[in-house]
Write a protein that holds these residues in place. Sequence first.
Motif, PDB file in Angstrom:
ATOM      1  N   GLN A 196      -0.935  -6.930  -1.231  1.00 29.10           N
ATOM      2  CA  GLN A 196      -1.972  -5.939  -1.483  1.00 29.10           C
ATOM      3  C   GLN A 196      -1.453  -4.916  -2.491  1.00 29.10           C
ATOM      4  O   GLN A 196      -0.980  -3.844  -2.139  1.00 29.10           O
ATOM      5  CB  GLN A 196      -2.385  -5.258  -0.180  1.00 29.10           C
ATOM      6  CG  GLN A 196      -2.975  -6.212   0.841  1.00 29.10           C
ATOM      7  CD  GLN A 196      -3.274  -5.542   2.154  1.00 29.10           C
ATOM      8  OE1 GLN A 196      -3.281  -4.327   2.261  1.00 29.10           O
ATOM      9  NE2 GLN A 196      -3.533  -6.320   3.183  1.00 29.10           N
ATOM     10  N   GLU A 197      -1.577  -5.253  -3.769  1.00 28.21           N
ATOM     11  CA  GLU A 197      -1.125  -4.378  -4.832  1.00 28.21           C
ATOM     12  C   GLU A 197      -2.322  -3.728  -5.510  1.00 28.21           C
ATOM     13  O   GLU A 197      -3.402  -4.323  -5.582  1.00 28.21           O
ATOM     14  CB  GLU A 197      -0.302  -5.151  -5.843  1.00 28.21           C
ATOM     15  CG  GLU A 197       0.970  -5.764  -5.261  1.00 28.21           C
ATOM     16  CD  GLU A 197       1.732  -6.569  -6.296  1.00 28.21           C
ATOM     17  OE1 GLU A 197       2.715  -6.046  -6.851  1.00 28.21           O
ATOM     18  OE2 GLU A 197       1.328  -7.716  -6.539  1.00 28.21           O
ATOM     19  N   ALA A 198      -2.124  -2.516  -6.030  1.00 29.82           N
ATOM     20  CA  ALA A 198      -3.246  -1.805  -6.637  1.00 29.82           C
ATOM     21  C   ALA A 198      -2.751  -0.759  -7.620  1.00 29.82           C
ATOM     22  O   ALA A 198      -1.648  -0.211  -7.472  1.00 29.82           O
ATOM     23  CB  ALA A 198      -4.104  -1.146  -5.554  1.00 29.82           C
ATOM     24  N   PHE A 199      -3.593  -0.476  -8.608  1.00 32.37           N
ATOM     25  CA  PHE A 199      -3.450   0.708  -9.434  1.00 32.37           C
ATOM     26  C   PHE A 199      -4.437   1.745  -8.913  1.00 32.37           C
ATOM     27  O   PHE A 199      -5.574   1.411  -8.561  1.00 32.37           O
ATOM     28  CB  PHE A 199      -3.736   0.392 -10.908  1.00 32.37           C
ATOM     29  CG  PHE A 199      -2.664  -0.434 -11.565  1.00 32.37           C
ATOM     30  CD1 PHE A 199      -1.431   0.127 -11.866  1.00 32.37           C
ATOM     31  CD2 PHE A 199      -2.880  -1.768 -11.869  1.00 32.37           C
ATOM     32  CE1 PHE A 199      -0.430  -0.634 -12.462  1.00 32.37           C
ATOM     33  CE2 PHE A 199      -1.895  -2.537 -12.468  1.00 32.37           C
ATOM     34  CZ  PHE A 199      -0.665  -1.957 -12.766  1.00 32.37           C
ATOM     35  N   VAL A 200      -3.992   2.989  -8.871  1.00 29.47           N
ATOM     36  CA  VAL A 200      -4.788   4.048  -8.262  1.00 29.47           C
ATOM     37  C   VAL A 200      -4.966   5.193  -9.255  1.00 29.47           C
ATOM     38  O   VAL A 200      -3.993   5.638  -9.875  1.00 29.47           O
ATOM     39  CB  VAL A 200      -4.128   4.578  -6.973  1.00 29.47           C
ATOM     40  CG1 VAL A 200      -4.997   5.652  -6.336  1.00 29.47           C
ATOM     41  CG2 VAL A 200      -3.861   3.440  -5.994  1.00 29.47           C
ATOM     42  N   LEU A 201      -6.202   5.664  -9.375  1.00 31.85           N
ATOM     43  CA  LEU A 201      -6.517   6.818 -10.208  1.00 31.85           C
ATOM     44  C   LEU A 201      -7.031   7.933  -9.312  1.00 31.85           C
ATOM     45  O   LEU A 201      -7.938   7.703  -8.493  1.00 31.85           O
ATOM     46  CB  LEU A 201      -7.566   6.454 -11.249  1.00 31.85           C
ATOM     47  CG  LEU A 201      -7.912   7.506 -12.303  1.00 31.85           C
ATOM     48  CD1 LEU A 201      -6.700   7.822 -13.175  1.00 31.85           C
ATOM     49  CD2 LEU A 201      -9.083   7.040 -13.169  1.00 31.85           C
ATOM     50  N   THR A 202      -6.458   9.135  -9.431  1.00 27.15           N
ATOM     51  CA  THR A 202      -6.857  10.257  -8.586  1.00 27.15           C
ATOM     52  C   THR A 202      -7.158  11.492  -9.429  1.00 27.15           C
ATOM     53  O   THR A 202      -6.567  11.696 -10.498  1.00 27.15           O
ATOM     54  CB  THR A 202      -5.761  10.619  -7.559  1.00 27.15           C
ATOM     55  OG1 THR A 202      -4.561  10.980  -8.256  1.00 27.15           O
ATOM     56  CG2 THR A 202      -5.473   9.450  -6.629  1.00 27.15           C
ATOM     57  N   PHE A 203      -8.063  12.319  -8.919  1.00 29.99           N
ATOM     58  CA  PHE A 203      -8.401  13.594  -9.554  1.00 29.99           C
ATOM     59  C   PHE A 203      -8.526  14.668  -8.481  1.00 29.99           C
ATOM     60  O   PHE A 203      -9.029  14.407  -7.387  1.00 29.99           O
ATOM     61  CB  PHE A 203      -9.721  13.505 -10.332  1.00 29.99           C
ATOM     62  CG  PHE A 203      -9.679  12.611 -11.533  1.00 29.99           C
ATOM     63  CD1 PHE A 203      -9.197  13.083 -12.750  1.00 29.99           C
ATOM     64  CD2 PHE A 203     -10.116  11.303 -11.445  1.00 29.99           C
ATOM     65  CE1 PHE A 203      -9.159  12.255 -13.859  1.00 29.99           C
ATOM     66  CE2 PHE A 203     -10.084  10.464 -12.542  1.00 29.99           C
ATOM     67  CZ  PHE A 203      -9.603  10.943 -13.757  1.00 29.99           C
TER      68      PHE A 203
END
Length: 343
Positions: free
Chosen positions: A270-277
């Motif tokens: 379960q790999e992911a790229f994450v974008l947060t603000f």
Amino acid sequence: MKRSGILLLLCIFLLQHKSNAQDHMYSQFFNSPLYLNPALNGQFPADLRMNLIYRNQWASLPGTLNYLTASVDYNVPRFGGGLGLMVTRSSEGSAYLTKTNFSGLYSYSVGSDEYVLSFGLQGGMTNRKIDWSKLIFDDQIDQTIGIIPGQTSSAELPAFNNKYYFDSGAGVSLTLNRLLVGGALQHINKPNETLTGSKATLPMRSVFHISYRLPLDSYGGGDDEDGSYIIPSIVAYNQAKVTAINAGLQYKNRGVNAGLWYRSSGNTGQEAFVLTFIFDLFINRDGGEKLRLGVGHDANFSKVNYTNSTGSTEGSLGYETTLPKRDNEAKKFPGARRCFDFY
């Protein structure tokens, strides 16, 4: 044995096996500090803090994977720690397997203006519950029309659908200049969360986190909130021989904060790229108030890809305030840098 009975046993096995999986993780770990580490309870510059975070995971897949954590903690200047309350609820699968935990938290700090070492304890009750009536068995399915409306299964359902148990955790954190490092253990008592009578031990979850606040301009030398910063962080979780690592950085400029992360969950794929603000919607520095909105989205790949799942989405709210007529200065803990306000 009827196939419906076999399916029921399979469902029960999967529910018991779920005990060996990982707890859910928030991509915006910094917007749910008490869930991350009990030692961060009370570690903020105001008097009262409230946090709410919600995660909807893999929305396009059958069944629900929803997680919610709400917390409130109170800064106690006498010992630089705090008192807190936290509620965490999860809902997983079409049978609505839910877990609801109510916890109390206590933290205590030692240190000076140069460093602060904080210790935290957590304890509470958890209810684990399932709605057996939501399960569909083969004698309720027709090969032509699918699920038969109003059809009742002949499978014998288990007698119990919920379980209560005590759960505990502890943590430690160190703030040293612009460095924040800490660790925590959850499910220390390894509770038995079975729904069928057989033993299903919830394995301990360990967490390690480290963050560094690097100023990019002259304002940052004094840790002024008007400055710009790069904040690299690493968070590592381990539970039931599965390790997950969340690594990345945030860019903070005044009331806006943007981050990019990579998360790997080891052999689960379960790999992911994450974008947060993060957006500070309201700041009243004279009154010590802050209202914060956070959003995040995971674009997962490998075994569970983004096309099939449409990723995971998080939203969070945070509020800090000072209380009227509270004499903070007279009872102030000497460690002015103890706050988990890196973001």
